[in-house]
Scaffold this active site. Structure first.
Site, mmCIF file in Angstrom:
data_model
loop_
_atom_site.group_PDB
_atom_site.id
_atom_site.type_symbol
_atom_site.label_atom_id
_atom_site.label_comp_id
_atom_site.label_asym_id
_atom_site.label_seq_id
_atom_site.Cartn_x
_atom_site.Cartn_y
_atom_site.Cartn_z
ATOM 1 N N HIS A 127 18.576 -0.374 44.960
ATOM 2 C CA HIS A 127 19.656 -1.577 44.282
ATOM 3 C C HIS A 127 20.797 -0.861 43.244
ATOM 4 O O HIS A 127 21.802 -1.018 43.157
ATOM 5 C CB HIS A 127 19.044 -2.657 43.752
ATOM 6 C CG HIS A 127 18.720 -3.628 44.963
ATOM 7 N ND1 HIS A 127 17.699 -3.396 45.944
ATOM 8 C CD2 HIS A 127 19.514 -4.602 45.444
ATOM 9 C CE1 HIS A 127 17.602 -4.411 46.797
ATOM 10 N NE2 HIS A 127 18.865 -5.055 46.507
ATOM 11 N N LYS B 229 10.060 -12.156 48.323
ATOM 12 C CA LYS B 229 8.937 -13.191 47.908
ATOM 13 C C LYS B 229 9.301 -13.653 46.281
ATOM 14 O O LYS B 229 9.892 -13.120 45.598
ATOM 15 C CB LYS B 229 7.606 -12.728 47.900
ATOM 16 C CG LYS B 229 7.164 -11.769 46.955
ATOM 17 C CD LYS B 229 5.714 -11.552 46.864
ATOM 18 C CE LYS B 229 5.373 -10.367 45.968
ATOM 19 N NZ LYS B 229 4.995 -10.992 44.627
#
Lengths: 281, 184
Positions: free
Chosen positions: B36, B102
């Site tokens: 990222h 999650k």
């Protein structure tokens, strides 16, 4: 004086790493089964059922229960009449860890430096090693493979002694509310109370090594464990944080004497896949 | 249970609602923290990305190594909030239409999701051996030097997930616990 070879210790540790990563311990699996019976949310029950199916697949296929095979944390008890021949105990643990993570196809998750050089060491070492000397000539190696998600949400508070029992309950519930889904609930909560700034987190981690759900030997602390468990399970966080009545399987407390001015409290979370194992030599 | 092909259309993304249980079939891309950071650095420098993510779904995972003869090792989700510093940029500039991870997301991500019609799915954390069975293909696309943190293209069949935050802001991480909360 009894002697164990370096190689024998390293090989035992290697097997322990693979076994612990791929086979959910019986006490953890029993906790998941118990939660699946108790959980009120249908989605929560479904998720708990998936944990059990996952454990079966991992055990059968010899693949890790979770891809985060964690930091290798060792609690070692070595008898003062035992000698390791051919190297240090610590080095035997490191060599065993490296071999276990390589041969077991476990994920290497340790970086060389926390800030400036986050290069993976490629071996999952160094491990975290706690050694205690005991009487006799035995060796016990307890391993916890501690995932990053639940570890990241753990916390420490230097409570005032006047905050008492309620202070500990409130801090634990607040920590859980803040942690929410990120711990991969239902969790086991290790609470370390007392000692110094550095003692309390150590005690919290040690508390997680206890057989899941086994109460504290002293009735006052066993009752407090139960009270905190009930408070945490009222938060509604539930399995995976998606809502439910089982947010924690168990609360384990460990304590130490402390300074007249202090009451350190550390809360260490373990995800639902609490992986720990022991080898005795 | 809804069967969804990935990547999906913007209309499909907007039709999903928090709480929907889905099985995803098609292509996903993996990315964790380090990938990222690199992707966002390129966007900020105005440079092209090494992989076209327009309309794609990102899966936040770093699988354990495959055994010989296996496609992947254990491959469950990692905690998504660590990606929150980067996700709004990937939604706005790279055009991703979905994320799988999650745990909850922060307001900046949810706002970008609403504006651009992006969906956030929860996969079950700690069920990586089970999830791996739905992964039929895996190849490194870029950043191979990052090991488990490299960007992989995954081929999936009936990958199990739950719509956690939808394009209208419906959020199962809020509504789920609210429903089961008892007075403390």
């Amino acid at each position: 004086m009894r002697t164990l070879t370096f190689g024998r210790v390293a090989e035992a540790v290697e097997r322990l790493c693979i076994q612990t990563a791929c086979s959910l311990p019986e006490d953890t699996e029993a906790a998941v089964r118990g939660a699946a019976d108790a959980e009120e949310s249908p989605l929560g029950r479904k998720i708990l059922g998936q944990y059990l199916v996952n454990a079966d697949i991992a055990r059968t296929d010899r693949v890790p229960v979770c891809q985060d095979t964690g930091t290798a944390v060792y609690f070692v008890r070595i008898g003062r009449e035992l000698r390791i021949e051919g190297g240090t105990l610590r080095n035997a643990l490191e060599v065993g860890t490296e071999a276990g993570f390589r041969k077991g196809f476990l994920r290497k998750s340790i970086v060389r430096d926390p800030l400036f050089d986050r290069t993976n060491t490629g071996t999952n070492t160094p491990a975290v090693i706690h050694v205690e000397e005991t009487e006799g000539d035995g060796l016990s190696v307890v391993l916890a493979l501690k995932g990053g998600g639940s570890e990241n949400m753990s916390s420490l508070k230097m409570c005032k002694p006047s905050e008492g029992k309620q202070g500990i309950i409130d801090f634990t519930v607040e920590s859980m509310m803040h942690a929410g889904a990120n711990t991969c609930p239902p969790v086991v909560i290790g609470i370390g109370i007392g000692g110094n700034f550095e003692t309390a987190p150590f005690l919290a981690k040690k508390a997680l090594m206890r057989r899941t759900g086994e109460p504290h030997p002293e009735p006052d602390y066993a009752a407090l464990e139960q009270e905190i468990l009930e408070a945490v399970n009222r938060t509604g966080i539930g399995p995976q944080g998606l809502g439910g009545s089982v947010t924690a399987f168990a609360v384990h407390i460990e304590t130490a004497p402390c300074h007249i001015a202090s009451m350190p409290v550390a809360v260490n979370f373990n995800c639902h896949a609490a992986r720990h194992g022991e080898v005795r030599l | 249970m809804k069967h969804i092909t990935v990547p999906y259309s913007p209309e499909t993304a907007r039709s999903l609602r928090a709480g929907d249980e889905v099985l995803l079939t098609g292509t996903l891309y993996t990315a964790r923290d380090a990938a990222h950071r690199r992707l966002c650095a390129l966007i900020e420098e105005g440079k092209p990305l090494p992989v076209d993510l327009e309309g794609q779904v990102l899966y936040f995972t770093g699988p354990s190594p495959p055994k010989p003869g296996s496609v992947t090792g254990s491959a469950g989700p990692t905690t998504s909030v660590r990606m929150d510093a980067y996700s709004p940029l990937l939604i706005r500039k790279a055009g991703i239409l979905g994320m799988i991870g999650k745990g909850g997301r922060t307001e900046g991500v949810i706002q970008a999701m609403r504006e651009y019609g992006c969906v956030y799915f929860a996969a079950v954390g700690g069920a990586g051996a089970l999830i791996a069975r739905s992964i039929t293909g895996m190849e490194v696309v870029c950043y191979g030097d990052l090991g488990p943190e490299a960007v992989h293209r995954l081929t999936v069949r009936d990958f199990p997930a739950i719509v956690a935050i939808d394009t209208e802001g419906g959020n199962l991480y809020r509504s789920g616990p609210e429903k089961y909360k008892k007075s403390i």
